[in-house]
Design a protein around this motif. Structure first.
Motif, mmCIF file in Angstrom:
data_model
loop_
_atom_site.group_PDB
_atom_site.id
_atom_site.type_symbol
_atom_site.label_atom_id
_atom_site.label_comp_id
_atom_site.label_asym_id
_atom_site.label_seq_id
_atom_site.Cartn_x
_atom_site.Cartn_y
_atom_site.Cartn_z
ATOM 1 N N SER A 28 0.879 -1.175 0.063
ATOM 2 C CA SER A 28 0.074 0.012 -0.082
ATOM 3 C C SER A 28 1.037 1.319 0.038
ATOM 4 O O SER A 28 1.979 1.392 0.903
ATOM 5 C CB SER A 28 -1.063 -0.054 1.377
ATOM 6 O OG SER A 28 -0.206 -0.302 2.510
ATOM 7 N N ASN A 88 -8.436 -13.956 -1.566
ATOM 8 C CA ASN A 88 -7.296 -13.000 -1.231
ATOM 9 C C ASN A 88 -6.561 -13.063 -2.693
ATOM 10 O O ASN A 88 -6.123 -11.828 -3.517
ATOM 11 C CB ASN A 88 -6.540 -13.348 -0.328
ATOM 12 C CG ASN A 88 -6.940 -13.050 0.984
ATOM 13 O OD1 ASN A 88 -7.829 -12.231 1.148
ATOM 14 N ND2 ASN A 88 -6.373 -13.562 2.077
ATOM 15 N N GLU A 91 -8.593 -11.243 -5.569
ATOM 16 C CA GLU A 91 -8.412 -9.652 -5.381
ATOM 17 C C GLU A 91 -7.115 -9.035 -5.741
ATOM 18 O O GLU A 91 -6.927 -8.151 -6.445
ATOM 19 C CB GLU A 91 -8.968 -9.517 -3.819
ATOM 20 C CG GLU A 91 -10.393 -9.448 -3.509
ATOM 21 C CD GLU A 91 -10.999 -8.551 -4.295
ATOM 22 O OE1 GLU A 91 -10.786 -7.499 -4.431
ATOM 23 O OE2 GLU A 91 -12.178 -9.132 -4.907
ATOM 24 N N CYS A 109 -12.071 -2.703 -5.819
ATOM 25 C CA CYS A 109 -11.292 -3.873 -4.607
ATOM 26 C C CYS A 109 -12.104 -3.929 -3.327
ATOM 27 O O CYS A 109 -12.804 -2.870 -3.101
ATOM 28 C CB CYS A 109 -10.033 -2.774 -4.362
ATOM 29 S SG CYS A 109 -8.979 -3.667 -2.896
ATOM 30 N N ASN A 110 -12.114 -5.243 -2.930
ATOM 31 C CA ASN A 110 -12.919 -5.766 -1.977
ATOM 32 C C ASN A 110 -12.350 -5.984 -0.712
ATOM 33 O O ASN A 110 -12.652 -6.177 0.325
ATOM 34 C CB ASN A 110 -13.833 -6.878 -2.390
ATOM 35 C CG ASN A 110 -14.874 -6.563 -3.447
ATOM 36 O OD1 ASN A 110 -15.366 -5.489 -3.415
ATOM 37 N ND2 ASN A 110 -14.909 -7.621 -4.216
ATOM 38 N N PHE A 111 -10.864 -5.522 -0.607
ATOM 39 C CA PHE A 111 -10.106 -5.620 0.828
ATOM 40 C C PHE A 111 -10.481 -4.457 1.565
ATOM 41 O O PHE A 111 -10.901 -3.501 1.051
ATOM 42 C CB PHE A 111 -8.685 -5.542 0.133
ATOM 43 C CG PHE A 111 -7.966 -6.681 -0.324
ATOM 44 C CD1 PHE A 111 -8.000 -7.999 0.375
ATOM 45 C CD2 PHE A 111 -7.305 -6.755 -1.482
ATOM 46 C CE1 PHE A 111 -7.423 -8.958 0.131
ATOM 47 C CE2 PHE A 111 -6.496 -8.075 -2.136
ATOM 48 C CZ PHE A 111 -6.727 -9.150 -1.479
ATOM 49 N N LYS A 112 -10.452 -4.576 2.752
ATOM 50 C CA LYS A 112 -10.773 -3.822 3.755
ATOM 51 C C LYS A 112 -9.625 -3.144 4.160
ATOM 52 O O LYS A 112 -8.570 -3.880 4.253
ATOM 53 C CB LYS A 112 -11.478 -4.543 5.047
ATOM 54 C CG LYS A 112 -12.860 -5.054 4.626
ATOM 55 C CD LYS A 112 -13.424 -5.541 5.888
ATOM 56 C CE LYS A 112 -14.517 -6.349 5.623
ATOM 57 N NZ LYS A 112 -15.091 -7.003 6.944
ATOM 58 N N LEU A 113 -9.425 -1.813 4.361
ATOM 59 C CA LEU A 113 -8.281 -1.144 4.770
ATOM 60 C C LEU A 113 -8.932 -0.376 6.097
ATOM 61 O O LEU A 113 -9.691 -0.059 6.310
ATOM 62 C CB LEU A 113 -7.971 -0.040 3.550
ATOM 63 C CG LEU A 113 -7.483 -0.582 2.360
ATOM 64 C CD1 LEU A 113 -7.489 0.476 1.410
ATOM 65 C CD2 LEU A 113 -6.176 -1.359 2.408
ATOM 66 N N GLU A 114 -7.551 -0.124 6.749
ATOM 67 C CA GLU A 114 -7.858 0.743 8.103
ATOM 68 C C GLU A 114 -6.556 1.539 8.116
ATOM 69 O O GLU A 114 -5.562 1.423 7.557
ATOM 70 C CB GLU A 114 -7.821 -0.244 9.156
ATOM 71 C CG GLU A 114 -6.711 -1.140 9.625
ATOM 72 C CD GLU A 114 -7.044 -2.307 10.662
ATOM 73 O OE1 GLU A 114 -6.253 -2.007 11.743
ATOM 74 O OE2 GLU A 114 -7.704 -2.955 10.518
ATOM 75 N N LEU A 131 -3.958 -3.141 5.209
ATOM 76 C CA LEU A 131 -4.849 -4.013 4.890
ATOM 77 C C LEU A 131 -5.377 -4.801 6.116
ATOM 78 O O LEU A 131 -4.677 -5.583 6.787
ATOM 79 C CB LEU A 131 -4.156 -5.096 3.938
ATOM 80 C CG LEU A 131 -5.113 -5.960 2.920
ATOM 81 C CD1 LEU A 131 -5.984 -5.275 1.886
ATOM 82 C CD2 LEU A 131 -4.334 -7.033 2.439
ATOM 83 N N THR A 132 -6.791 -4.751 6.346
ATOM 84 C CA THR A 132 -7.402 -5.373 7.385
ATOM 85 C C THR A 132 -7.156 -6.891 7.418
ATOM 86 O O THR A 132 -7.013 -7.686 8.450
ATOM 87 C CB THR A 132 -8.812 -4.812 7.779
ATOM 88 O OG1 THR A 132 -8.743 -3.509 7.926
ATOM 89 C CG2 THR A 132 -9.515 -5.644 8.760
ATOM 90 N N ASP A 133 -7.379 -7.417 5.996
ATOM 91 C CA ASP A 133 -7.245 -8.827 5.764
ATOM 92 C C ASP A 133 -5.887 -9.354 5.793
ATOM 93 O O ASP A 133 -5.825 -10.551 5.818
ATOM 94 C CB ASP A 133 -7.708 -8.969 4.364
ATOM 95 C CG ASP A 133 -9.148 -8.512 4.163
ATOM 96 O OD1 ASP A 133 -10.216 -9.122 4.624
ATOM 97 O OD2 ASP A 133 -9.475 -7.392 3.879
#
Length: 218
Positions: A28, A88, A91, A109-114, A131-133
């Motif tokens: 990222s 994963n 994605e 993009c379906n990845f969760k971010l924080e 990446l939360t995942d």
């Protein structure tokens, strides 16, 4: 007589002339507009592991990629390690096509971010989201002063002209290497507890190994 065959060394020898195991990470980076871009990579490895005043990773990538251009611009990134869940990989493939702009690919993009833990602790230190995942994340800063790479700038998407650096920054017309200082290692509690308290076989994350394999026909 040798029991080995002498295999020709060619471009991208790690995937055309070898079976070479590599990690699978999503890097990222921070775009010019402050949003986060994700790009999948495998040419990532430890670089400074002891005896220095900091630790570092090494990234090798195309210098025209969104990832490289963002690192050249602001020097911040995070290495997000994913497990081998098929969703994963699906994605990651969506994010992997050269030439796709962040504003084109990231909305799909379906990845969760924080938010970066570093930025949470210091709001003035702007960082890409993580990446939360991911099961583990390394938050990094590019050491641009090494090898005189501090003058390297983004913007040359059709290749950079020489002179080139030896090991950091723009290293060839289309290539770049980034020595990334390890600022913080983040890990999901299950795996952090295992490292601290003693790892058993069942504690290991299901880490994918990428061979990037290409033969001469397929």
């Amino acid at each position: 007589m040798s029991s080995f065959e002498n295999l020709r060394i060619v471009d991208n020898f790690y995937q055309t002339s070898l079976f070479f195991p590599m990690p699978t990470v999503l890097i990222s980076t921070l775009c010019e507009d402050g949003t986060t871009n994700l790009g999948p990579y495998s040419l990532v490895q430890p670089y400074y592991v002891a005896g220095k005043d900091y630790y570092a990773m090494l990234l090798c990538c195309r210098n025209s990629s969104n990832t490289a251009q963002n690192i050249l611009r602001n020097g911040k990134c995070a290495l997000n390690f994913i497990d081998d869940n098929p969703k994963n990989f699906k994605e990651a493939v969506k994010l992997s096509w050269p030439g796709d702009k962040p504003e084109e690919k990231m909305p799909k993009c379906n990845f969760k971010l924080e938010k970066s833990m570093i930025q949470e602790e210091n709001p003035e230190d702007k960082r890409p989201m993580v990446l939360t995942d991911a099961f583990q994340v390394i938050e990094c800063t590019w050491m641009r002063e090494l090898d005189g790479a501090d003058k390297d700038q983004p913007g040359c998407l059709n290749g950079y002209e020489p002179p080139y650096h030896d090991f950091n920054g723009i290293t060839s017309k289309f290539g770049a290497h980034f020595i990334l200082r390890v600022d913080k290692i983040l890990m999901k509690k299950k795996y952090a507890d295992a490292i601290i308290n003693g790892v058993k076989g069942a504690d290991f994350p299901r880490i994918p190994v990428d061979y990037g394999y290409r033969d001469s026909k397929n």
